[in-house]
Design a protein around this motif. Structure first.
Motif, PDB file in Angstrom:
ATOM      1  N   MET A   1     -39.018  -0.483  17.775  1.00 35.25           N
ATOM      2  CA  MET A   1     -38.113  -1.640  17.678  1.00 35.25           C
ATOM      3  C   MET A   1     -36.773  -1.202  17.082  1.00 35.25           C
ATOM      4  O   MET A   1     -36.720  -0.540  16.053  1.00 35.25           O
ATOM      5  CB  MET A   1     -38.783  -2.696  16.787  1.00 35.25           C
ATOM      6  N   ASN A   2     -35.709  -1.570  17.754  1.00 33.91           N
ATOM      7  CA  ASN A   2     -34.382  -1.205  17.264  1.00 33.91           C
ATOM      8  C   ASN A   2     -33.909  -2.154  16.160  1.00 33.91           C
ATOM      9  O   ASN A   2     -34.284  -3.301  16.122  1.00 33.91           O
ATOM     10  CB  ASN A   2     -33.367  -1.243  18.404  1.00 33.91           C
ATOM     11  N   GLN A   3     -33.069  -1.604  15.325  1.00 31.79           N
ATOM     12  CA  GLN A   3     -32.439  -2.401  14.271  1.00 31.79           C
ATOM     13  C   GLN A   3     -30.932  -2.224  14.347  1.00 31.79           C
ATOM     14  O   GLN A   3     -30.463  -1.199  14.820  1.00 31.79           O
ATOM     15  CB  GLN A   3     -32.929  -1.933  12.893  1.00 31.79           C
ATOM     16  N   ASP A   4     -30.184  -3.228  13.877  1.00 31.40           N
ATOM     17  CA  ASP A   4     -28.732  -3.117  13.843  1.00 31.40           C
ATOM     18  C   ASP A   4     -28.332  -1.889  13.037  1.00 31.40           C
ATOM     19  O   ASP A   4     -28.899  -1.608  11.995  1.00 31.40           O
ATOM     20  CB  ASP A   4     -28.107  -4.359  13.186  1.00 31.40           C
ATOM     21  N   LYS A   5     -27.356  -1.172  13.531  1.00 34.30           N
ATOM     22  CA  LYS A   5     -26.873   0.030  12.844  1.00 34.30           C
ATOM     23  C   LYS A   5     -25.405  -0.169  12.524  1.00 34.30           C
ATOM     24  O   LYS A   5     -24.675  -0.784  13.307  1.00 34.30           O
ATOM     25  CB  LYS A   5     -26.975   1.240  13.776  1.00 34.30           C
ATOM     26  N   THR A   6     -24.983   0.382  11.422  1.00 38.63           N
ATOM     27  CA  THR A   6     -23.561   0.359  11.102  1.00 38.63           C
ATOM     28  C   THR A   6     -22.995   1.730  11.442  1.00 38.63           C
ATOM     29  O   THR A   6     -23.464   2.744  10.938  1.00 38.63           O
ATOM     30  CB  THR A   6     -23.330   0.031   9.615  1.00 38.63           C
ATOM     31  N   LEU A   7     -21.992   1.738  12.341  1.00 37.33           N
ATOM     32  CA  LEU A   7     -21.350   2.983  12.745  1.00 37.33           C
ATOM     33  C   LEU A   7     -19.890   2.945  12.312  1.00 37.33           C
ATOM     34  O   LEU A   7     -19.336   1.873  12.072  1.00 37.33           O
ATOM     35  CB  LEU A   7     -21.430   3.153  14.264  1.00 37.33           C
ATOM     36  N   THR A   8     -19.293   4.120  12.218  1.00 32.74           N
ATOM     37  CA  THR A   8     -17.875   4.197  11.848  1.00 32.74           C
ATOM     38  C   THR A   8     -17.063   4.622  13.059  1.00 32.74           C
ATOM     39  O   THR A   8     -17.376   5.612  13.714  1.00 32.74           O
ATOM     40  CB  THR A   8     -17.688   5.203  10.692  1.00 32.74           C
ATOM     41  N   SER A  21     -29.569  -5.303  20.189  1.00 30.41           N
ATOM     42  CA  SER A  21     -29.504  -5.631  21.618  1.00 30.41           C
ATOM     43  C   SER A  21     -28.596  -4.652  22.357  1.00 30.41           C
ATOM     44  O   SER A  21     -28.867  -4.291  23.500  1.00 30.41           O
ATOM     45  CB  SER A  21     -29.056  -7.077  21.818  1.00 30.41           C
ATOM     46  N   GLU A  22     -27.513  -4.214  21.691  1.00 31.73           N
ATOM     47  CA  GLU A  22     -26.645  -3.205  22.317  1.00 31.73           C
ATOM     48  C   GLU A  22     -27.399  -1.887  22.465  1.00 31.73           C
ATOM     49  O   GLU A  22     -27.235  -1.180  23.469  1.00 31.73           O
ATOM     50  CB  GLU A  22     -25.390  -2.985  21.469  1.00 31.73           C
ATOM     51  N   GLN A  23     -28.183  -1.558  21.472  1.00 33.24           N
ATOM     52  CA  GLN A  23     -28.961  -0.318  21.545  1.00 33.24           C
ATOM     53  C   GLN A  23     -29.943  -0.375  22.705  1.00 33.24           C
ATOM     54  O   GLN A  23     -30.137   0.602  23.425  1.00 33.24           O
ATOM     55  CB  GLN A  23     -29.710  -0.086  20.220  1.00 33.24           C
ATOM     56  N   ASP A  24     -30.546  -1.563  22.883  1.00 31.60           N
ATOM     57  CA  ASP A  24     -31.457  -1.753  24.026  1.00 31.60           C
ATOM     58  C   ASP A  24     -30.700  -1.544  25.329  1.00 31.60           C
ATOM     59  O   ASP A  24     -31.174  -0.883  26.247  1.00 31.60           O
ATOM     60  CB  ASP A  24     -32.040  -3.175  24.009  1.00 31.60           C
TER      61      ASP A  24
END
Ligand SMILES: [Zn+2]
Ligand SMILES: [Zn+2]
Length: 99
Positions: A1-8, A21-24
């Motif tokens: 299951m994917n989780q929201d990630k914080t990217l820079t 959902s974007e990761q999916d």
């Protein structure tokens, strides 16, 4: 299951959410890389590409063949000769303007 990630963002350095959902979506498309840029920078880059394309087209002005009313040589003019006004080649045009 994917989780929201914080990217820079590598362009502006702002932190943005790479949502589950974007990761999916990325996984579905077979993209293995995470997005390197925030949505704003991605949109700005897209915009820049579009403008670049339009800029190149603008360089290619349509040229029309015309006969110089002064010396009779065939010349190219960036407008459609209307016929009710004499057309001059570049040389004659500058000569006439300096009379
Ligand atoms: Zn950015
Ligand atoms: Zn001429």
């Amino acid at each position: 299951m994917n989780q929201d990630k914080t990217l820079t963002c590598k362009d502006c350095g702002v932190e943005f959410i790479f949502s589950a959902s974007e990761q999916d979506f990325y996984a579905e498309k077979g993209f293995t890389n995470e997005p390197g840029r925030c949505p704003e920078c991605r949109a700005a880059r897209k915009q820049a590409n579009n403008n670049g394309g339009r800029g190149n087209n603008y360089q290619q002005r349509e040229m029309h063949e015309a006969v110089c009313a002064e010396c009779g040589i065939t010349t190219q003019v960036p407008f459609r000769p209307s016929g009710d006004r004499p057309v001059y080649c570049r040389d004659c045009f500058s000569k006439i303007n300096h009379r």
